[in-house]
Write a protein that holds these residues in place. Structure first.
Motif, PDB file in Angstrom:
ATOM      1  N   VAL A 166       0.871  -1.182   0.000  1.00 36.58           N
ATOM      2  CA  VAL A 166       0.000   0.000   0.000  1.00 36.58           C
ATOM      3  C   VAL A 166       0.900   1.221   0.000  1.00 36.58           C
ATOM      4  O   VAL A 166       1.696   1.427   0.932  1.00 36.58           O
ATOM      5  CB  VAL A 166      -0.936  -0.005   1.222  1.00 36.58           C
ATOM      6  CG1 VAL A 166      -1.803   1.246   1.234  1.00 36.58           C
ATOM      7  CG2 VAL A 166      -1.813  -1.262   1.210  1.00 36.58           C
ATOM      8  N   ALA A 167       0.788   2.036  -1.035  1.00 36.56           N
ATOM      9  CA  ALA A 167       1.769   3.093  -1.274  1.00 36.56           C
ATOM     10  C   ALA A 167       1.348   4.475  -0.783  1.00 36.56           C
ATOM     11  O   ALA A 167       2.171   5.392  -0.770  1.00 36.56           O
ATOM     12  CB  ALA A 167       2.074   3.170  -2.763  1.00 36.56           C
ATOM     13  N   ASN A 168       0.092   4.636  -0.361  1.00 37.51           N
ATOM     14  CA  ASN A 168      -0.496   5.958  -0.097  1.00 37.51           C
ATOM     15  C   ASN A 168      -0.713   6.693  -1.421  1.00 37.51           C
ATOM     16  O   ASN A 168      -0.050   6.408  -2.424  1.00 37.51           O
ATOM     17  CB  ASN A 168       0.351   6.804   0.846  1.00 37.51           C
ATOM     18  CG  ASN A 168       0.208   6.379   2.293  1.00 37.51           C
ATOM     19  OD1 ASN A 168      -0.744   5.679   2.654  1.00 37.51           O
ATOM     20  ND2 ASN A 168       1.161   6.787   3.130  1.00 37.51           N
ATOM     21  N   GLY A 169      -1.607   7.646  -1.400  1.00 42.08           N
ATOM     22  CA  GLY A 169      -1.942   8.370  -2.621  1.00 42.08           C
ATOM     23  C   GLY A 169      -0.779   9.125  -3.224  1.00 42.08           C
ATOM     24  O   GLY A 169      -0.705   9.302  -4.443  1.00 42.08           O
ATOM     25  N   ASP A 170       0.166   9.557  -2.388  1.00 46.10           N
ATOM     26  CA  ASP A 170       1.309  10.308  -2.898  1.00 46.10           C
ATOM     27  C   ASP A 170       2.552   9.439  -3.056  1.00 46.10           C
ATOM     28  O   ASP A 170       3.643   9.938  -3.364  1.00 46.10           O
ATOM     29  CB  ASP A 170       1.630  11.482  -1.956  1.00 46.10           C
ATOM     30  CG  ASP A 170       1.907  11.025  -0.524  1.00 46.10           C
ATOM     31  OD1 ASP A 170       1.870   9.803  -0.263  1.00 46.10           O
ATOM     32  OD2 ASP A 170       2.180  11.895   0.329  1.00 46.10           O
ATOM     33  N   GLY A 171       2.401   8.138  -2.844  1.00 45.88           N
ATOM     34  CA  GLY A 171       3.535   7.239  -3.009  1.00 45.88           C
ATOM     35  C   GLY A 171       4.561   7.302  -1.899  1.00 45.88           C
ATOM     36  O   GLY A 171       5.665   6.767  -2.033  1.00 45.88           O
ATOM     37  N   SER A 172       4.189   7.924  -0.768  1.00 42.05           N
ATOM     38  CA  SER A 172       5.164   8.149   0.300  1.00 42.05           C
ATOM     39  C   SER A 172       5.469   6.901   1.123  1.00 42.05           C
ATOM     40  O   SER A 172       6.528   6.801   1.739  1.00 42.05           O
ATOM     41  CB  SER A 172       4.657   9.249   1.238  1.00 42.05           C
ATOM     42  OG  SER A 172       3.403   8.879   1.814  1.00 42.05           O
ATOM     43  N   ARG A 173       4.551   5.948   1.136  1.00 49.11           N
ATOM     44  CA  ARG A 173       4.778   4.744   1.934  1.00 49.11           C
ATOM     45  C   ARG A 173       5.477   3.679   1.090  1.00 49.11           C
ATOM     46  O   ARG A 173       5.011   3.302   0.029  1.00 49.11           O
ATOM     47  CB  ARG A 173       3.454   4.189   2.461  1.00 49.11           C
ATOM     48  CG  ARG A 173       3.611   2.944   3.355  1.00 49.11           C
ATOM     49  CD  ARG A 173       2.252   2.400   3.787  1.00 49.11           C
ATOM     50  NE  ARG A 173       2.367   1.251   4.685  1.00 49.11           N
ATOM     51  CZ  ARG A 173       2.521  -0.006   4.263  1.00 49.11           C
ATOM     52  NH1 ARG A 173       2.558  -0.266   2.965  1.00 49.11           N
ATOM     53  NH2 ARG A 173       2.625  -0.989   5.150  1.00 49.11           N
ATOM     54  N   GLN A 174       6.602   3.186   1.586  1.00 47.83           N
ATOM     55  CA  GLN A 174       7.347   2.132   0.914  1.00 47.83           C
ATOM     56  C   GLN A 174       6.922   0.767   1.470  1.00 47.83           C
ATOM     57  O   GLN A 174       6.360   0.679   2.562  1.00 47.83           O
ATOM     58  CB  GLN A 174       8.844   2.348   1.108  1.00 47.83           C
ATOM     59  CG  GLN A 174       9.382   3.618   0.458  1.00 47.83           C
ATOM     60  CD  GLN A 174       9.134   3.637  -1.049  1.00 47.83           C
ATOM     61  OE1 GLN A 174       9.403   2.661  -1.751  1.00 47.83           O
ATOM     62  NE2 GLN A 174       8.606   4.751  -1.547  1.00 47.83           N
ATOM     63  N   PRO A 175       7.178  -0.307   0.717  1.00 46.72           N
ATOM     64  CA  PRO A 175       6.795  -1.645   1.202  1.00 46.72           C
ATOM     65  C   PRO A 175       7.384  -1.930   2.577  1.00 46.72           C
ATOM     66  O   PRO A 175       8.566  -1.683   2.837  1.00 46.72           O
ATOM     67  CB  PRO A 175       7.376  -2.571   0.143  1.00 46.72           C
ATOM     68  CG  PRO A 175       7.423  -1.745  -1.101  1.00 46.72           C
ATOM     69  CD  PRO A 175       7.745  -0.362  -0.648  1.00 46.72           C
ATOM     70  N   SER A 176       6.548  -2.433   3.470  1.00 42.82           N
ATOM     71  CA  SER A 176       6.989  -2.758   4.825  1.00 42.82           C
ATOM     72  C   SER A 176       7.732  -4.092   4.833  1.00 42.82           C
ATOM     73  O   SER A 176       7.701  -4.847   3.860  1.00 42.82           O
ATOM     74  CB  SER A 176       5.786  -2.843   5.763  1.00 42.82           C
ATOM     75  OG  SER A 176       4.982  -3.965   5.436  1.00 42.82           O
ATOM     76  N   GLN A 177       8.383  -4.375   5.953  1.00 42.83           N
ATOM     77  CA  GLN A 177       9.110  -5.629   6.075  1.00 42.83           C
ATOM     78  C   GLN A 177       8.173  -6.826   5.931  1.00 42.83           C
ATOM     79  O   GLN A 177       8.521  -7.835   5.305  1.00 42.83           O
ATOM     80  CB  GLN A 177       9.835  -5.691   7.421  1.00 42.83           C
ATOM     81  CG  GLN A 177      10.703  -6.924   7.611  1.00 42.83           C
ATOM     82  CD  GLN A 177      11.800  -7.045   6.563  1.00 42.83           C
ATOM     83  OE1 GLN A 177      12.373  -6.031   6.139  1.00 42.83           O
ATOM     84  NE2 GLN A 177      12.093  -8.264   6.135  1.00 42.83           N
ATOM     85  N   LYS A 178       6.980  -6.724   6.483  1.00 47.13           N
ATOM     86  CA  LYS A 178       6.017  -7.822   6.375  1.00 47.13           C
ATOM     87  C   LYS A 178       5.582  -8.028   4.925  1.00 47.13           C
ATOM     88  O   LYS A 178       5.454  -9.174   4.453  1.00 47.13           O
ATOM     89  CB  LYS A 178       4.806  -7.564   7.267  1.00 47.13           C
ATOM     90  CG  LYS A 178       5.110  -7.646   8.758  1.00 47.13           C
ATOM     91  CD  LYS A 178       3.881  -7.395   9.603  1.00 47.13           C
ATOM     92  CE  LYS A 178       4.222  -7.495  11.091  1.00 47.13           C
ATOM     93  NZ  LYS A 178       3.049  -7.239  11.961  1.00 47.13           N
ATOM     94  N   GLU A 179       5.363  -6.958   4.215  1.00 45.10           N
ATOM     95  CA  GLU A 179       4.969  -7.076   2.810  1.00 45.10           C
ATOM     96  C   GLU A 179       6.089  -7.692   1.972  1.00 45.10           C
ATOM     97  O   GLU A 179       5.831  -8.484   1.060  1.00 45.10           O
ATOM     98  CB  GLU A 179       4.584  -5.703   2.267  1.00 45.10           C
ATOM     99  CG  GLU A 179       3.286  -5.173   2.872  1.00 45.10           C
ATOM    100  CD  GLU A 179       3.017  -3.720   2.532  1.00 45.10           C
ATOM    101  OE1 GLU A 179       1.857  -3.281   2.678  1.00 45.10           O
ATOM    102  OE2 GLU A 179       3.972  -3.007   2.128  1.00 45.10           O
ATOM    103  N   LEU A 180       7.315  -7.351   2.287  1.00 45.39           N
ATOM    104  CA  LEU A 180       8.450  -7.919   1.563  1.00 45.39           C
ATOM    105  C   LEU A 180       8.596  -9.413   1.857  1.00 45.39           C
ATOM    106  O   LEU A 180       8.937 -10.203   0.975  1.00 45.39           O
ATOM    107  CB  LEU A 180       9.738  -7.177   1.921  1.00 45.39           C
ATOM    108  CG  LEU A 180       9.779  -5.696   1.525  1.00 45.39           C
ATOM    109  CD1 LEU A 180      11.086  -5.054   1.975  1.00 45.39           C
ATOM    110  CD2 LEU A 180       9.583  -5.524   0.022  1.00 45.39           C
TER     111      LEU A 180
END
Length: 253
Positions: A166-180
């Motif tokens: 989930v990247a946020n609308g502005d792309g500010s959130r990077q993939p979390s460790q759990k997502e990776l």
């Protein structure tokens, strides 16, 4: 070993980051992996206004290249609940492969990036499945193979259809460790499936070749006797010597 192409479109590197971790999972199973991105359809002026970074240093896939892989994992960012036009343009160009059945029997999986938790990661997968169905490609869902998908304590992308972020609308959130970690698990599971399938194919081919070789073996002296041979045998039995010996024998009990 089987060969898998990871094919993605990534404007702000979220999907690319997931792709790199999917690759780790595949390679842990001995899979040969190649990363590709689909061609960009936006011109540089538009990309600049979108503040898009430079493209990843990954080769651009061509349609004919698809014939070389045993399986594909498609990294799909979501646009309004479906994959973006860049990916659609690429898949729409595979008509020649469809008409020849070149991709039939191969395997495919999907992973995603959305702006929000409800941005359409599952619907993006479902719209991609129509392409797989028409090509005869076997779609491999992820299921809930990683425990992080049950975690409700924080935002975690991904679903039964594949890994996600989930990247946020502005792309500010990077993939979390759990997502990776979920992405690595998807690569591992996809790799195990292909290894098992190809081992089965090799064993079947070996069995069929062995059976074919047995059929080719010609047994010596297996030619049936002709009528002439049979008559000769009958003549031998009726020689005078044999007849004389039979007269002198006592057939009492």
């Amino acid at each position: 070993m089987p060969k898998v192409f990871i094919i993605f479109y990534s404007l702000y590197y979220h999907v690319y980051t997931l792709a790199q971790h999917v690759q780790k999972g595949l390679e842990s199973q001995g899979i040969e992996v190649e990363l590709y991105q689909v061609p960009e359809t936006l011109d540089d002026a538009i990309l600049e206004k979108m503040h898009a970074p430079a493209k990843p240093d990954v080769p651009v896939i061509t349609v004919d290249k698809l014939k070389e892989a045993d399986g594909f994992l498609f990294g799909l960012p979501t646009r309004f609940g479906i994959f973006p036009s860049q990916f659609k343009s690429f898949l729409d160009a595979t008509g020649g492969l469809w008409s020849s059945g070149a991709l039939a029997g191969k395997f495919a999986g999907t992973f995603f990036s959305t702006a929000s938790q409800h941005g359409g990661q599952e619907t993006t997968a479902l719209t991609a499945v129509t392409y797989f169905a028409h090509h005869g490609i076997n779609y491999v869902p992820f299921g809930f193979a990683n425990a992080h998908l049950f975690d409700n304590s924080e935002v975690v992308g991904g679903s039964a259809y594949g890994a996600g972020t989930v990247a946020n609308g502005d792309g500010s959130r990077q993939p979390s460790q759990k997502e990776l970690e979920i992405a690595v698990t998807q690569g591992e599971n996809f790799g195990k499936l292909l290894v098992t399938f190809h081992r089965g194919q090799s064993k079947l081919a070996s069995t069929e070749n062995g059976a074919a070789k047995k059929q080719e073996i010609v047994k010596p002296d297996a030619t049936p006797a002709t009528n002439g041979d049979a008559s000769k045998k009958r003549e031998v039995k009726s020689t005078p010597k044999k007849q004389e010996e039979s007269k002198n024998k006592c057939f009492c009990m």
